[in-house]
Design a protein around this motif. Structure first.
Motif, PDB file in Angstrom:
ATOM      1  N   TYR B  54      24.133  59.122  33.919  1.00  0.00           N
ATOM      2  CA  TYR B  54      23.682  60.010  32.853  1.00  0.00           C
ATOM      3  C   TYR B  54      24.539  59.913  31.595  1.00  0.00           C
ATOM      4  N   LYS B  55      25.653  59.204  31.694  1.00  0.00           N
ATOM      5  CA  LYS B  55      26.532  59.057  30.535  1.00  0.00           C
ATOM      6  C   LYS B  55      26.214  57.766  29.797  1.00  0.00           C
ATOM      7  N   GLN B  56      25.980  57.866  28.510  1.00  0.00           N
ATOM      8  CA  GLN B  56      25.682  56.671  27.721  1.00  0.00           C
ATOM      9  C   GLN B  56      26.953  55.911  27.366  1.00  0.00           C
ATOM     10  N   GLN B  57      28.060  56.628  27.270  1.00  0.00           N
ATOM     11  CA  GLN B  57      29.302  55.975  26.883  1.00  0.00           C
ATOM     12  C   GLN B  57      29.810  55.098  28.007  1.00  0.00           C
ATOM     13  N   ASN B  58      30.194  53.876  27.656  1.00  0.00           N
ATOM     14  CA  ASN B  58      30.716  52.949  28.643  1.00  0.00           C
ATOM     15  C   ASN B  58      32.105  53.375  29.101  1.00  0.00           C
ATOM     16  N   ALA B  59      32.343  53.275  30.401  1.00  0.00           N
ATOM     17  CA  ALA B  59      33.637  53.649  30.962  1.00  0.00           C
ATOM     18  C   ALA B  59      34.687  52.593  30.625  1.00  0.00           C
ATOM     19  N   THR B  60      35.901  53.065  30.439  1.00  0.00           N
ATOM     20  CA  THR B  60      37.044  52.186  30.168  1.00  0.00           C
ATOM     21  C   THR B  60      38.223  52.668  30.992  1.00  0.00           C
ATOM     22  N   GLU B  61      38.952  51.717  31.549  1.00  0.00           N
ATOM     23  CA  GLU B  61      40.146  52.033  32.331  1.00  0.00           C
ATOM     24  C   GLU B  61      41.181  50.959  32.061  1.00  0.00           C
ATOM     25  N   ASN B  62      42.042  51.230  31.084  1.00  0.00           N
ATOM     26  CA  ASN B  62      43.078  50.269  30.681  1.00  0.00           C
ATOM     27  C   ASN B  62      42.446  48.928  30.290  1.00  0.00           C
ATOM     28  N   ARG B  63      42.734  47.856  31.019  1.00  0.00           N
ATOM     29  CA  ARG B  63      42.223  46.534  30.655  1.00  0.00           C
ATOM     30  C   ARG B  63      40.784  46.301  31.132  1.00  0.00           C
ATOM     31  N   PHE B  64      40.237  47.255  31.843  1.00  0.00           N
ATOM     32  CA  PHE B  64      38.907  47.105  32.426  1.00  0.00           C
ATOM     33  C   PHE B  64      37.898  47.976  31.666  1.00  0.00           C
ATOM     34  N   SER B  65      36.773  47.392  31.344  1.00  0.00           N
ATOM     35  CA  SER B  65      35.707  48.150  30.693  1.00  0.00           C
ATOM     36  C   SER B  65      34.369  47.638  31.205  1.00  0.00           C
ATOM     37  N   VAL B  66      33.361  48.481  31.040  1.00  0.00           N
ATOM     38  CA  VAL B  66      32.025  48.081  31.494  1.00  0.00           C
ATOM     39  C   VAL B  66      31.070  48.094  30.320  1.00  0.00           C
ATOM     40  N   ASN B  67      29.997  47.316  30.495  1.00  0.00           N
ATOM     41  CA  ASN B  67      28.862  47.359  29.582  1.00  0.00           C
ATOM     42  C   ASN B  67      27.671  47.817  30.413  1.00  0.00           C
ATOM     43  N   PHE B  68      27.334  49.090  30.279  1.00  0.00           N
ATOM     44  CA  PHE B  68      26.282  49.707  31.080  1.00  0.00           C
ATOM     45  C   PHE B  68      25.015  49.773  30.245  1.00  0.00           C
ATOM     46  N   GLN B  69      23.996  49.073  30.688  1.00  0.00           N
ATOM     47  CA  GLN B  69      22.705  49.069  30.020  1.00  0.00           C
ATOM     48  C   GLN B  69      21.678  49.631  31.011  1.00  0.00           C
ATOM     49  N   LYS B  70      21.433  50.943  30.899  1.00  0.00           N
ATOM     50  CA  LYS B  70      20.609  51.616  31.907  1.00  0.00           C
ATOM     51  C   LYS B  70      19.183  51.084  31.941  1.00  0.00           C
ATOM     52  N   ALA B  71      18.597  50.882  30.800  1.00  0.00           N
ATOM     53  CA  ALA B  71      17.202  50.420  30.757  1.00  0.00           C
ATOM     54  C   ALA B  71      17.075  49.030  31.379  1.00  0.00           C
ATOM     55  N   ALA B  72      18.057  48.212  31.141  1.00  0.00           N
ATOM     56  CA  ALA B  72      18.045  46.853  31.681  1.00  0.00           C
ATOM     57  C   ALA B  72      18.600  46.805  33.094  1.00  0.00           C
ATOM     58  N   LYS B  73      19.135  47.922  33.584  1.00  0.00           N
ATOM     59  CA  LYS B  73      19.755  48.004  34.908  1.00  0.00           C
ATOM     60  C   LYS B  73      20.831  46.931  35.060  1.00  0.00           C
ATOM     61  N   SER B  74      21.715  46.944  34.092  1.00  0.00           N
ATOM     62  CA  SER B  74      22.797  45.973  34.056  1.00  0.00           C
ATOM     63  C   SER B  74      24.134  46.708  33.949  1.00  0.00           C
ATOM     64  N   PHE B  75      25.144  46.175  34.635  1.00  0.00           N
ATOM     65  CA  PHE B  75      26.446  46.853  34.694  1.00  0.00           C
ATOM     66  C   PHE B  75      27.521  45.796  34.814  1.00  0.00           C
ATOM     67  N   SER B  76      27.968  45.246  33.705  1.00  0.00           N
ATOM     68  CA  SER B  76      28.953  44.165  33.756  1.00  0.00           C
ATOM     69  C   SER B  76      30.357  44.709  33.570  1.00  0.00           C
ATOM     70  N   LEU B  77      31.324  43.984  34.109  1.00  0.00           N
ATOM     71  CA  LEU B  77      32.740  44.355  34.050  1.00  0.00           C
ATOM     72  C   LEU B  77      33.484  43.342  33.196  1.00  0.00           C
ATOM     73  N   LYS B  78      34.218  43.850  32.195  1.00  0.00           N
ATOM     74  CA  LYS B  78      35.044  42.990  31.365  1.00  0.00           C
ATOM     75  C   LYS B  78      36.510  43.258  31.689  1.00  0.00           C
ATOM     76  N   ILE B  79      37.228  42.180  31.975  1.00  0.00           N
ATOM     77  CA  ILE B  79      38.662  42.268  32.233  1.00  0.00           C
ATOM     78  C   ILE B  79      39.365  41.575  31.077  1.00  0.00           C
ATOM     79  N   SER B  80      40.152  42.335  30.364  1.00  0.00           N
ATOM     80  CA  SER B  80      40.903  41.791  29.223  1.00  0.00           C
ATOM     81  C   SER B  80      42.325  41.464  29.648  1.00  0.00           C
ATOM     82  N   ASP B  81      42.938  40.484  28.951  1.00  0.00           N
ATOM     83  CA  ASP B  81      44.327  40.136  29.234  1.00  0.00           C
ATOM     84  C   ASP B  81      44.527  39.933  30.741  1.00  0.00           C
TER      85      ASP B  81
END
Lengths: 114, 118
Positions: B54-81
């Protein structure tokens, strides 16, 4: 550090043995879970306990017998297992209710059936 | 029934670089949670990041972030550094509420084995 503690870490048992896996959590969670994970596969749900009552049994063979003695403890009794039951057994817990829930896992118990 | 698909069985990345792990899911539910769990060789399942549907804002946890696209049913994880300690199997998981909220069911993808190279 995990707050779900599993013992033993490793267990080797014969097909005629009776053994138990134990799980303990002190996070006040009222839902507890057993998962089975084979090598290079994702975990598969076995049982769910909610408020110390069995809520879900995912058609697990009766040689696996779960028990929830109180809100902090979850056991998995093992009897007459087969070699194909060798796997990592993960215990997990979660809060109950409508919001803010996450399932937390223990470190697992490695089971080898010989 | 819910399904979770991770289309990348293995990936590798150089230390300090950024990598993105893909996940798609299929559900008819409207309220659910999505997770990324990490499982290093020790096999402990460690929570990386969590997203409420229900949250539109993408979650972030230090070097980890997600790209949540509800309509597309996509949930990718980005690991930085990326760090050597990030080497692990990464599982995308869908969670729905059962029994009026008394417990939950996690459905896992097949996992992506990530190797961070020095």
């Amino acid at each position: 550090d995990t707050e779900v503690t599993q013992t033993p870490k490793h267990l080797v048992m014969g097909m005629t043995n009776k053994k138990s896996l134990k799980c303990e959590q002190h996070m006040g969670h009222r839902a507890m879970y057993w998962y089975k994970q084979k090598a290079k596969k994702p975990p598969e749900l076995m049982f769910v306990y909610s408020y110390e009552k069995l809520s879900i049994n995912e058609s697990v063979p009766s040689r696996f017998s779960p028990e929830c003695p109180n809100s902090s403890l979850l056991n998995l009794h093992l009897h007459a297992l087969q070699p194909e039951d060798s796997a990592l057994y993960l215990c997990a817990s979660s809060r109950t209710g409508q919001t803010g829930n996450t399932i937390y896992f223990g470190e697992g118990s490695w089971l080898t059936v010989v | 029934a819910q399904t979770v698909t991770q289309s990348q069985p293995e990936m590798s990345v150089q230390e300090a670089e950024t990598v993105t792990l893909s996940c798609t899911y299929d559900t008819s539910e409207n309220n659910y949670y999505l997770f990324w769990y990490k499982q290093p060789p020790s096999r402990q399942m460690i929570l990386v990041i969590r997203q409420e549907a229900y949250k539109q804002q993408n979650a972030t946890e230090n070097r980890f972030s997600v790209n949540f696209q509800k309509a597309a049913k996509s949930f990718s994880l980005k690991i930085s550094d990326s760090q050597l300690g990030d080497t692990a199997m990464y599982f995308c998981a869908f969670m729905k509420q059962l029994g009026g909220g008394s417990n939950y069911k996690l459905t896992f993808g097949k996992g992506t084995l990530l190797t961070v190279n020095p």
